[in-house]
Design a protein around this motif. Structure first.
Motif, PDB file in Angstrom:
ATOM      1  N   GLN A 353       0.819  -1.212   0.000  1.00  0.00           N
ATOM      2  CA  GLN A 353       0.000   0.000   0.000  1.00  0.00           C
ATOM      3  C   GLN A 353       0.858   1.269   0.000  1.00  0.00           C
ATOM      4  N   GLU A 369       1.084   2.251  -5.577  1.00  0.00           N
ATOM      5  CA  GLU A 369       0.848   0.890  -5.080  1.00  0.00           C
ATOM      6  C   GLU A 369       1.338  -0.133  -6.099  1.00  0.00           C
ATOM      7  N   VAL A 410      -2.219  -4.177  -8.633  1.00  0.00           N
ATOM      8  CA  VAL A 410      -3.316  -3.484  -7.970  1.00  0.00           C
ATOM      9  C   VAL A 410      -3.527  -2.117  -8.597  1.00  0.00           C
ATOM     10  N   SER A 411      -4.480  -1.410  -8.084  1.00  0.00           N
ATOM     11  CA  SER A 411      -4.852  -0.022  -8.388  1.00  0.00           C
ATOM     12  C   SER A 411      -5.468   0.162  -9.769  1.00  0.00           C
TER      13      SER A 411
ATOM     14  N   THR B 367      -6.925  -0.318  -1.530  1.00  0.00           N
ATOM     15  CA  THR B 367      -6.993  -1.657  -2.105  1.00  0.00           C
ATOM     16  C   THR B 367      -7.471  -2.611  -1.022  1.00  0.00           C
ATOM     17  N   THR B 369      -7.922  -6.642   0.231  1.00  0.00           N
ATOM     18  CA  THR B 369      -7.307  -7.941  -0.022  1.00  0.00           C
ATOM     19  C   THR B 369      -8.108  -9.030   0.678  1.00  0.00           C
ATOM     20  N   THR B 393      -7.095  -9.248  -4.817  1.00  0.00           N
ATOM     21  CA  THR B 393      -7.095  -7.810  -4.543  1.00  0.00           C
ATOM     22  C   THR B 393      -7.992  -7.063  -5.521  1.00  0.00           C
ATOM     23  N   ASN B 395      -9.426  -2.638  -6.170  1.00  0.00           N
ATOM     24  CA  ASN B 395      -9.615  -1.285  -5.658  1.00  0.00           C
ATOM     25  C   ASN B 395     -11.000  -1.210  -5.010  1.00  0.00           C
TER      26      ASN B 395
END
Lengths: 411, 445
Positions: A353, A369, A410-411, B367, B369, B393, B395
């Protein structure tokens, strides 16, 4: 029959921070006492808040009738007192603490008006005593000063973005400010993730070590449920990687004796040495049950039957500072990494994160991230870089490991 | 009877906790303790700062109040302070569990119920190591305030938790189940549920292979939906994170669309289970709060201080893990409300995806998880082979809009061991739950 008293005293002054201001002042004074009776392979335990009295001892003796087996013996004829608290502040004389906290917050708010600070600044004192009629008399005290400020950019939609932390035994307000400034300057300066598949990451050992620790439990070896089952004595990891139960002065807050009154020679005991799996961690009775050496890792609630407990682990520090370990290479300093896990094959993956680009001995910018992955044998094997001799951030020696970095995770 | 100082708001929360903890490991009794603990936290507010003290010396409460008052600066209009004005004045005795108090159940009976579940563990040679826990807790709280509140209430739970390690090809698998009830008699008779879980775990562990990482549509089992609701959105609804943050107030304004039309997320302390708290730790009565209603942000969770700061109503969410801590904004039982589909319909609508049957843990910032414990491929609308996954994961905000199916089947879960952590306060008992839920575009590793 051996009768024993175990007592933990905790005193604390805790400043609650909201919007960069001290919003609350909390005092705590809690004493927890347990009495234990050991007789004919059984243990009886009774506990209460406050000081132990004759009635508590009698209750522990009465509780022998519950028939709880205790394969070990009470620790006898062990005498040692050690008081590790330092500095000129204390929970009792705390005006310097309050003043320093107000000054630090004032400086941070002025210098970083776009950052919202919250959470705690804490001064805590702990005392632990274990005495018995077998001649054991152990006493320990320590003092912990912790700056634990959560930070959030005023434009961020996260509930928190990161934390600036320093744990030590002394006030260290100047040191905290210096580290916080470097951290916050980097926090406010976004940078791109380097275009590399694998990068050295800088973390606290505990962030990546949970799988190792869980599988180094003597219970897991004894029951043949450890991932490392059958591998004692084998070289599994990198030569530079050693892992200890460490009850030394080096780590604030942990007593030199465990909940059974056991100690280690020089307050340290190796589990992994130069990459070789030497022994699992075992409290007195687990060690006796399965034939492993006692590593002084008994723990549990103050009034529990002591049991083998994961805690006080630290990797061996090398001779080089973090800056020296990293050399000319860019690294990633990770401060918030949650939600990932190891699979039963020892493969690890997690989102990260909050992290920073570390370059030339300092944090230079905040990274977006990303995802991180590796496998247990590689992370502590060929990809293990080392543990810093210094404590450059948070009062912690930093562990450096090469890991795979995924931009798109991610993101 | 305490004497409250002038010019400040003061409250006192006394707690008396009777608890039992018994643990049997591979047929050996390792722990068997019963205890009663008492303590109190005193809070005093002068309009600028809170001053608090927690103590186990109940006879010294008045001295602690007086000592805190010396640190405070009295304020003549403290009654008009927005925070003080927010406090409910409740005067009530709500002792629902005195007639079935678990502390009056004998130790022999507690061991006897454990034995039923120990017997299940012995039936499976694949289980190499097991633990059976019995834990119970009866807590009585008494909250008085200088504004006139005087509330006495109790909560209770009793639980059997089984934990076991299965080994396959030298690889461990950690399984377990919690049987959490409010009354002791309800702990009997759940052996077949435990056996079913063990059989499923054995089959999964024998056959699961590493997943092919990628972007998948996932169907969450109710437990997974629950941890998603708690971690991904519940924490964001805790209003203490928003106080003094103008940007968050604008972005999270009530009425903002944040998710799919079919999404409703609720928090309530009224449901029996591990989120049950008829009054919070400031003496505010429990309420049912819609956090999201039909995909629109509808409410958030408050203490008196945060409700005053944001100009919203109290919700009964000021909670502390024990008398040693101050109440902060926490969830109670947080769940996604059921919808119209069935589990089978949700799975049938997926060409290639993943069914998340159970989880080890979850987390949620921007995010979220989920670390699955058990997961299965979905192929052509049917459950297929088991797969091992490190982490799923997504958003949080975009995922709330990617929910395209919610089942009518619904479960609310309570947890025997552990709980929710926030700041230094861990573990706090909370409940989570929901229906089966289908979510598109999640990253699976």
């Amino acid at each position: 029959m051996v009768k024993e008293k175990y007592m933990i005293k905790e005193r604390e002054i805790n400043l609650g921070v909201t919007n960069g201001e001290i919003a609350s002042v909390i005092k705590k004074s809690i004493t927890q006492s347990a009495c234990r009776a050991y007789d004919q392979g059984k243990i009886g335990v009774a506990g209460k808040l406050g000081e132990a009295d004759e009635e508590l001892i009698n209750q522990a003796v009465e509780n022998l009738k519950l028939g709880i087996p205790y394969e070990g013996e009470a620790t006898v004829e062990s005498v040692r007192q050690e008081h590790r608290g330092q500095g000129d502040i204390s929970v009792e004389h705390n005006s310097g603490f309050l003043k320093a906290a107000e000054e630090v917050l004032s400086v941070l708010k002025k210098e970083y008006p776009q950052v919202i600070f919250s959470n705690k600044i804490r001064l805590a004192e702990t005392e632990e005593y274990l005495t018995n009629d077998g001649g054991t008399d152990l006493a320990f005290s320590d003092r912990i000063m912790s700056w634990e400020l959560l930070i959030k950019h005023e434009k961020s939609l996260n509930i928190i973005d990161d934390a600036v932390v320093l744990i030590s035994r002394t006030l260290d307000a100047e040191r905290f400010l210096k580290e916080a400034r470097e951290h916050l300057d980097a926090f406010l300066h976004p940078v791109e993730l380097p275009e590399k598949e694998e990068l050295p990451v800088i973390v606290n050992f505990a962030e990546l070590g949970e799988f190792l620790i869980r599988n180094l439990d003597a219970q897991a070896f004894g029951r043949e449920t450890s991932f490392f089952n059958g591998k004692l004595g084998q070289k599994l990891f990198d030569e530079k990687f050693s892992l200890y139960v460490d009850r030394s002065m080096a780590y604030p807050g942990s007593a030199f004796f465990d909940a059974e009154g056991s100690t280690c020679r020089d307050d340290r005991c190796g589990l992994i040495q130069n990459g070789v799996l030497v022994r699992p961690f075992a409290d007195k009775k687990t060690g006796k049950e399965f034939g492993y050496e006692n590593t002084a890792t008994a723990g549990g609630g103050y009034d529990s039957v002591p049991s083998n407990t994961a805690g006080c682990f630290s990797p061996e520090c090398g001779g080089r500072t973090l800056k020296e370990l990293m050399g000319e290479e860019d690294g990633i300093y990770i401060t918030m990494m949650s939600g990932g896990d190891y699979t039963s094959e020892g493969n690890f993956a997690t989102p990260v994160q909050t992290a920073y680009l570390y370059r030339g001995g300092r944090l230079v910018g905040r990274l977006p991230e990303f995802g991180l992955s590796g496998s247990i044998y590689e992370m502590f094997g060929k990809n293990f870089v080392g543990v810093s001799a210094d404590r450059p951030y948070e009062g912690e020696h930093k562990t450096v490991i090469r890991m795979k970095v995924q931009k798109t995770a991610v993101s | 009877m305490v004497r409250f100082p002038e010019g400040v708001y003061t409250d006192v929360r006394e707690e008396a906790v009777c608890s039992t903890s018994i643990r049997i490991e591979n047929d050996v009794l390792k722990e068997n303790k019963a205890k009663k603990e008492q303590g109190a936290i005193i809070r005093l507010y002068d309009g600028r700062r809170w001053y608090m003290s927690s103590t186990t010396e109940l006879e010294r409460i008045q001295q602690e109040i007086d000592s805190l008052a010396e640190m405070a600066v009295p304020c003549s209009g403290i009654e008009e302070d927005p925070v003080v004005r927010k406090y409910e004045v409740n005067r009530e005795v709500m002792l629902n569990y005195t007639s079935c108090d678990v502390s009056s159940v004998s130790n022999e009976e507690k061991l006897a119920v454990m034995e039923k579940y120990c017997a299940c563990m012995r039936e499976y040679e694949e289980i190499r190591y097991w633990k059976v826990y019995y834990v119970d807790n009866h807590t009585e709280k008494h909250i008085v305030s200088s504004k006139g509140s005087d509330v006495i209430f109790d909560t209770q739970n009793c639980c059997v938790a089984v934990r076991y390690v299965l080994m396959q090809d030298d690889k461990p698998y950690y399984g377990g189940k919690d049987i959490y009830r409010m009354r002791f008699d309800e702990l009997w008779g759940h052996e077949e549920e435990v056996r079913k879980l063990i059989r499923e775990d054995i089959e999964y562990h024998q056959n699961a292979r590493p997943v092919e990482p990628g972007d998948y549509t996932c169907v969450f089992a109710p437990g997974v939906t629950g941890v998603f609701a708690h971690e991904s959105f519940g924490h964001k609804s805790e209003a203490d994170f928003m106080v003094g943050d103008e940007n968050m107030k604008r972005e999270w304004a009530i009425g903002t669309r944040v998710g799919a039309e079919l999404l409703n997320i609720v928090d309530t302390g009224l449901e029996e289970g591990s989120g049950y708290v008829p009054f919070d730790d400031e003496g505010t009565r429990a309420k049912k709060t819609y956090l999201i209603r039909n995909g629109v942000l509808s409410g958030r969770l408050h203490s008196a201080a945060t409700a005053a700061a944001l100009g919203e109503e109290l919700t009964g969410n000021a909670r502390a893990v024990s008398f040693q801590f101050e109440p902060i904004v926490r969830m109670t039982a947080t769940y996604v409300e059921p919808g119209e589909s069935t589990k089978e319909e949700l799975i049938a609508g997926v060409k290639k995806g993943i069914y998340l049957s159970d989880y080890s843990h979850g987390s949620g910032m921007s995010t979220f998880t989920i670390a699955p414990k058990r997961a299965y491929m979905i192929r052509d609308g049917k459950l297929a082979e088991p797969v091992r996954i490190s982490v799923v994961t997504g958003n949080v905000m975009s995922t709330l809009s990617e929910i395209d199916g919610v089942s009518k089947e619904f479960e609310l879960f309570s947890f025997a061991l552990g709980g929710c952590g926030k700041m230094e306060q861990f573990p706090l008992r909370v409940g989570t739950g929901g229906p089966y839920m289908r979510v598109k575009h999640l990253t699976v590793q």
